[in-house]
Motif scaffolding. Structure first.
Motif, PDB file in Angstrom:
ATOM      1  N   LEU A   1       2.432 -47.317  35.453  1.00  0.00           N
ATOM      2  CA  LEU A   1       2.423 -45.903  35.844  1.00  0.00           C
ATOM      3  C   LEU A   1       1.971 -45.724  37.293  1.00  0.00           C
ATOM      4  O   LEU A   1       2.439 -44.823  37.994  1.00  0.00           O
ATOM      5  CB  LEU A   1       1.510 -45.112  34.906  1.00  0.00           C
ATOM      6  N   TYR A   2       1.079 -46.592  37.743  1.00  0.00           N
ATOM      7  CA  TYR A   2       0.601 -46.503  39.116  1.00  0.00           C
ATOM      8  C   TYR A   2       1.739 -46.676  40.122  1.00  0.00           C
ATOM      9  O   TYR A   2       1.700 -46.150  41.229  1.00  0.00           O
ATOM     10  CB  TYR A   2      -0.469 -47.569  39.355  1.00  0.00           C
ATOM     11  N   GLY A   3       2.784 -47.395  39.724  1.00  0.00           N
ATOM     12  CA  GLY A   3       3.885 -47.683  40.633  1.00  0.00           C
ATOM     13  C   GLY A   3       4.647 -46.461  41.094  1.00  0.00           C
ATOM     14  O   GLY A   3       5.260 -46.472  42.174  1.00  0.00           O
ATOM     15  N   VAL A   4       4.647 -45.393  40.301  1.00  0.00           N
ATOM     16  CA  VAL A   4       5.396 -44.195  40.688  1.00  0.00           C
ATOM     17  C   VAL A   4       4.473 -43.101  41.216  1.00  0.00           C
ATOM     18  O   VAL A   4       4.921 -41.986  41.492  1.00  0.00           O
ATOM     19  CB  VAL A   4       6.220 -43.656  39.497  1.00  0.00           C
ATOM     20  N   ASN A   5       3.192 -43.420  41.362  1.00  0.00           N
ATOM     21  CA  ASN A   5       2.237 -42.447  41.894  1.00  0.00           C
ATOM     22  C   ASN A   5       2.230 -42.536  43.421  1.00  0.00           C
ATOM     23  O   ASN A   5       1.271 -42.977  44.041  1.00  0.00           O
ATOM     24  CB  ASN A   5       0.844 -42.712  41.327  1.00  0.00           C
ATOM     25  N   SER A   6       3.343 -42.133  44.035  1.00  0.00           N
ATOM     26  CA  SER A   6       3.509 -42.274  45.477  1.00  0.00           C
ATOM     27  C   SER A   6       4.233 -41.068  46.043  1.00  0.00           C
ATOM     28  O   SER A   6       5.324 -40.701  45.586  1.00  0.00           O
ATOM     29  CB  SER A   6       4.298 -43.546  45.801  1.00  0.00           C
ATOM     30  N   PHE A   7       3.637 -40.453  47.049  1.00  0.00           N
ATOM     31  CA  PHE A   7       4.255 -39.307  47.715  1.00  0.00           C
ATOM     32  C   PHE A   7       5.563 -39.714  48.394  1.00  0.00           C
ATOM     33  O   PHE A   7       6.540 -38.954  48.397  1.00  0.00           O
ATOM     34  CB  PHE A   7       3.280 -38.735  48.747  1.00  0.00           C
ATOM     35  N   THR A   8       5.610 -40.926  48.947  1.00  0.00           N
ATOM     36  CA  THR A   8       6.796 -41.397  49.661  1.00  0.00           C
ATOM     37  C   THR A   8       8.025 -41.403  48.765  1.00  0.00           C
ATOM     38  O   THR A   8       9.140 -41.086  49.209  1.00  0.00           O
ATOM     39  CB  THR A   8       6.547 -42.818  50.204  1.00  0.00           C
ATOM     40  N   LEU A   9       7.839 -41.744  47.497  1.00  0.00           N
ATOM     41  CA  LEU A   9       8.969 -41.884  46.576  1.00  0.00           C
ATOM     42  C   LEU A   9       9.628 -40.560  46.234  1.00  0.00           C
ATOM     43  O   LEU A   9      10.719 -40.539  45.658  1.00  0.00           O
ATOM     44  CB  LEU A   9       8.514 -42.587  45.298  1.00  0.00           C
ATOM     45  N   LEU A  10       8.995 -39.451  46.603  1.00  0.00           N
ATOM     46  CA  LEU A  10       9.623 -38.141  46.367  1.00  0.00           C
ATOM     47  C   LEU A  10      10.899 -37.976  47.186  1.00  0.00           C
ATOM     48  O   LEU A  10      11.735 -37.121  46.878  1.00  0.00           O
ATOM     49  CB  LEU A  10       8.640 -37.017  46.711  1.00  0.00           C
ATOM     50  N   ALA A  11      11.052 -38.796  48.231  1.00  0.00           N
ATOM     51  CA  ALA A  11      12.272 -38.716  49.042  1.00  0.00           C
ATOM     52  C   ALA A  11      13.496 -39.180  48.265  1.00  0.00           C
ATOM     53  O   ALA A  11      14.627 -38.758  48.559  1.00  0.00           O
ATOM     54  CB  ALA A  11      12.107 -39.562  50.307  1.00  0.00           C
TER      55      ALA A  11
ATOM     56  N   ILE B   1      22.982 -46.691  58.045  1.00  0.00           N
ATOM     57  CA  ILE B   1      22.719 -45.563  58.944  1.00  0.00           C
ATOM     58  C   ILE B   1      21.834 -44.556  58.212  1.00  0.00           C
ATOM     59  O   ILE B   1      22.128 -44.155  57.095  1.00  0.00           O
ATOM     60  CB  ILE B   1      24.037 -44.911  59.395  1.00  0.00           C
ATOM     61  N   PRO B   2      20.725 -44.144  58.813  1.00  0.00           N
ATOM     62  CA  PRO B   2      19.787 -43.242  58.117  1.00  0.00           C
ATOM     63  C   PRO B   2      20.379 -41.862  57.895  1.00  0.00           C
ATOM     64  O   PRO B   2      21.245 -41.436  58.667  1.00  0.00           O
ATOM     65  CB  PRO B   2      18.592 -43.197  59.077  1.00  0.00           C
ATOM     66  N   PRO B   3      19.885 -41.180  56.825  1.00  0.00           N
ATOM     67  CA  PRO B   3      18.831 -41.602  55.897  1.00  0.00           C
ATOM     68  C   PRO B   3      19.347 -42.650  54.921  1.00  0.00           C
ATOM     69  O   PRO B   3      20.540 -42.752  54.680  1.00  0.00           O
ATOM     70  CB  PRO B   3      18.467 -40.305  55.172  1.00  0.00           C
ATOM     71  N   SER B   4      18.428 -43.413  54.362  1.00  0.00           N
ATOM     72  CA  SER B   4      18.805 -44.529  53.502  1.00  0.00           C
ATOM     73  C   SER B   4      17.825 -44.642  52.351  1.00  0.00           C
ATOM     74  O   SER B   4      16.619 -44.770  52.569  1.00  0.00           O
ATOM     75  CB  SER B   4      18.818 -45.822  54.318  1.00  0.00           C
ATOM     76  N   ILE B   5      18.345 -44.589  51.134  1.00  0.00           N
ATOM     77  CA  ILE B   5      17.484 -44.753  49.961  1.00  0.00           C
ATOM     78  C   ILE B   5      16.874 -46.157  49.915  1.00  0.00           C
ATOM     79  O   ILE B   5      15.669 -46.293  49.669  1.00  0.00           O
ATOM     80  CB  ILE B   5      18.279 -44.444  48.674  1.00  0.00           C
ATOM     81  N   PRO B   6      17.642 -47.237  50.164  1.00  0.00           N
ATOM     82  CA  PRO B   6      17.005 -48.556  50.199  1.00  0.00           C
ATOM     83  C   PRO B   6      15.912 -48.675  51.258  1.00  0.00           C
ATOM     84  O   PRO B   6      14.914 -49.369  51.050  1.00  0.00           O
ATOM     85  CB  PRO B   6      18.172 -49.502  50.508  1.00  0.00           C
ATOM     86  N   ALA B   7      16.081 -47.994  52.411  1.00  0.00           N
ATOM     87  CA  ALA B   7      15.046 -48.044  53.446  1.00  0.00           C
ATOM     88  C   ALA B   7      13.760 -47.388  52.970  1.00  0.00           C
ATOM     89  O   ALA B   7      12.657 -47.873  53.263  1.00  0.00           O
ATOM     90  CB  ALA B   7      15.545 -47.369  54.723  1.00  0.00           C
ATOM     91  N   VAL B   8      13.879 -46.291  52.243  1.00  0.00           N
ATOM     92  CA  VAL B   8      12.698 -45.620  51.692  1.00  0.00           C
ATOM     93  C   VAL B   8      11.995 -46.543  50.694  1.00  0.00           C
ATOM     94  O   VAL B   8      10.767 -46.680  50.705  1.00  0.00           O
ATOM     95  CB  VAL B   8      13.092 -44.286  51.015  1.00  0.00           C
ATOM     96  N   ILE B   9      12.779 -47.192  49.836  1.00  0.00           N
ATOM     97  CA  ILE B   9      12.205 -48.088  48.835  1.00  0.00           C
ATOM     98  C   ILE B   9      11.518 -49.271  49.511  1.00  0.00           C
ATOM     99  O   ILE B   9      10.374 -49.611  49.180  1.00  0.00           O
ATOM    100  CB  ILE B   9      13.300 -48.584  47.871  1.00  0.00           C
ATOM    101  N   TYR B  10      12.206 -49.881  50.484  1.00  0.00           N
ATOM    102  CA  TYR B  10      11.615 -51.024  51.170  1.00  0.00           C
ATOM    103  C   TYR B  10      10.336 -50.617  51.904  1.00  0.00           C
ATOM    104  O   TYR B  10       9.328 -51.329  51.851  1.00  0.00           O
ATOM    105  CB  TYR B  10      12.617 -51.619  52.161  1.00  0.00           C
ATOM    106  N   GLY B  11      10.376 -49.481  52.594  1.00  0.00           N
ATOM    107  CA  GLY B  11       9.198 -49.024  53.321  1.00  0.00           C
ATOM    108  C   GLY B  11       8.008 -48.814  52.400  1.00  0.00           C
ATOM    109  O   GLY B  11       6.872 -49.164  52.750  1.00  0.00           O
ATOM    110  N   ALA B  12       8.278 -48.260  51.211  1.00  0.00           N
ATOM    111  CA  ALA B  12       7.193 -48.031  50.256  1.00  0.00           C
ATOM    112  C   ALA B  12       6.641 -49.352  49.717  1.00  0.00           C
ATOM    113  O   ALA B  12       5.429 -49.518  49.578  1.00  0.00           O
ATOM    114  CB  ALA B  12       7.687 -47.152  49.108  1.00  0.00           C
ATOM    115  N   LEU B  13       7.523 -50.307  49.434  1.00  0.00           N
ATOM    116  CA  LEU B  13       7.087 -51.577  48.867  1.00  0.00           C
ATOM    117  C   LEU B  13       6.399 -52.463  49.907  1.00  0.00           C
ATOM    118  O   LEU B  13       5.438 -53.171  49.590  1.00  0.00           O
ATOM    119  CB  LEU B  13       8.284 -52.329  48.276  1.00  0.00           C
TER     120      LEU B  13
END
Length: 430
Positions: free
Chosen positions: A52-62, A154-166
């Motif tokens: 559950l802690y894995g989805v407790n991230s403000f960044t992932l709201l993107a 080319i941004p925006p990019s869903i994989p870039a958001v995921i990578y940045g968060a991880l």
């Protein structure tokens, strides 16, 4: 090594026999805990808490915001407007609609951030237009599949958001670092389109008149401002990447509902439902990957991998080339998003020990995984295009082979010359 074998090889086996990604990550993590602690003493509460802690991230709201934008753009008919802009820009080149296909994907990439959204929405329009103009279905499908991979670059990019968060890396920096590789990617594909078009004698359209160009720009200007709002807003400090995704979503809703009036309330509910399903599936994978990453760190698996590589590979360039080949191999069998969750926590600590910038490595990883989307046996974009065209899978792959060449050339360039990737982040963000 036993822990590594259970975590990595066990996960691969579970994925290949069809176990859903999130369950496979949780199961392989639980197997490690059971192997080391005893299967009668698996800490179930700890597993649930870490998951559950894995989805407790403000960044992932993107992520749901960008998913919503992609679906909204396709449903609102904005794909047609983007295609018309691209047609007036490059439609007069030899093999014109092939170039239009690539340019339209580059423009649409700044709105959807997803290769599958590009292939399934804009791709259907592009293939139909090319077939109506006399282009073979195979060539049309191959260009569409290849150009769709530009979407997550080319941004925006869903994989870039995921990578940045991880990886705990700057998402704004990754967005900026992806722009030049995305442009190189588009130019490389256009060169291949030109070569094939001259060899096969494909048609050339008349150059668009100024009034046609201005009319197309006026129809497509508002949606094409979406990536500008995101990038300028982030760089100016007005909002974070997560807030930028919500601002962009509100902007797209305004132009869809109030300006173009192409979306009904029933359509909106359908888009909302589909986005919720996609988001739930993706966040479940993120939750499973959080547990997986914690177990990797808990048993120092990344340290073991780093020690092995440090003892065998000394040159950073050799390392990143080796890792790019490894990522490509993984991408042949695992979709890009699950591969990001699998590889990022394992490899980022390793590359940082070699002095490789995580932003540069992130762009290389995402680019490599995008190639995996159009390579068998598990090419998500290929299957999407196959469904649209009705072609055989083997025939589609055969037509796509020439387009691997520019993609691999660009991958080699951005891997060997990090200054190209890091130019914009260094210039803008210091």
């Amino acid at each position: 090594m036993e822990v590594f074998a259970i975590m990595f090889i066990g996960l691969i086996v579970l994925l290949m026999i069809g176990v859903p990604v999130a369950f496979a990550m949780i199961a392989s993590s639980a197997l490690v805990l059971g192997y080391t602690r005893g299967f009668d003493a698996i800490p179930l509460e700890m597993i649930s808490q870490r998951t559950l802690y894995g989805v407790n991230s403000f960044t992932l709201l993107a992520i749901p915001a960008f998913l919503f934008i992609g679906r909204l753009m396709n449903s609102a008919g904005i794909s047609d407007r983007v295609f018309d802009v691209a047609r007036t820009m490059v439609g007069h080149f030899k093999g014109g609609l092939g170039h239009v296909n690539v340019v339209a994907s580059m423009l649409f990439a700044g709105m959807s951030g997803s290769a599958v959204a590009d292939a399934g929405g804009l791709g259907a329009l592009e293939i139909k237009a090319m077939e109506d103009d006399g282009y073979p279905t195979g060539f049309s499908a191959a260009v569409t599949a290849s150009s769709a991979t530009i979407g997550p670059i080319i941004p925006p990019s869903i994989p870039a958001v995921i990578y940045g968060a991880l990886a705990n890396a700057s998402i704004a920096a990754i967005f900026l670092a992806s722009i030049i590789p995305g442009l190189f990617m588009g130019l490389g594909l256009m060169v291949m389109v030109a070569i094939i078009s001259h060899r096969r004698g494909f048609p050339t359209r008349a150059r668009a008149r100024l009034d046609e160009f201005l009319r197309a720009i006026s129809r497509g200007l508002l949606p094409m401002l979406t990536p500008l709002i995101i990038i300028v807003g982030i760089l100016s400090g007005v909002f974070t990447p997560t807030e930028a995704s919500v601002v962009a979503l509100l902007y797209c809703m305004i132009i869809s509902f109030l300006v173009y009036r192409s979306i009904t309330f029933r359509d909106f509910l359908g888009i909302l439902r589909a986005t919720a399903i996609d988001t739930a599936a993706l966040l479940f994978i993120i939750a499973g990957s959080a547990l997986y990453s914690w177990v990797l760190a808990r048993y120092q698996v990344t340290a073991l991998v780093a020690d092995f590589l440090l003892a065998t590979v000394t040159d950073p360039l050799a390392l990143i080339l080796l890792l790019a080949a490894f990522i490509l191999l993984i991408g042949l069998f695992i979709d890009s998003v699950p591969a990001l969750f699998l590889l990022t926590p394992l490899l980022v600590p390793v590359v940082t020990q070699y002095g490789i910038d995580p932003v540069h490595f992130g762009v290389v990883m995402i680019f490599t995984l995008m190639i995996g989307l159009i390579t068998p046996p598990v090419g998500t974009v290929l299957f999407t295009i196959q469904k649209i065209t009705g072609m055989s899978f083997v025939g589609l792959v055969r037509e796509t082979i020439p387009f691997y060449i520019p993609l691999f050339v660009v991958l080699l360039i951005i891997t060997c010359f990090p200054a190209i990737v890091m130019f914009l982040p260094n210039l803008v963000l210091n």
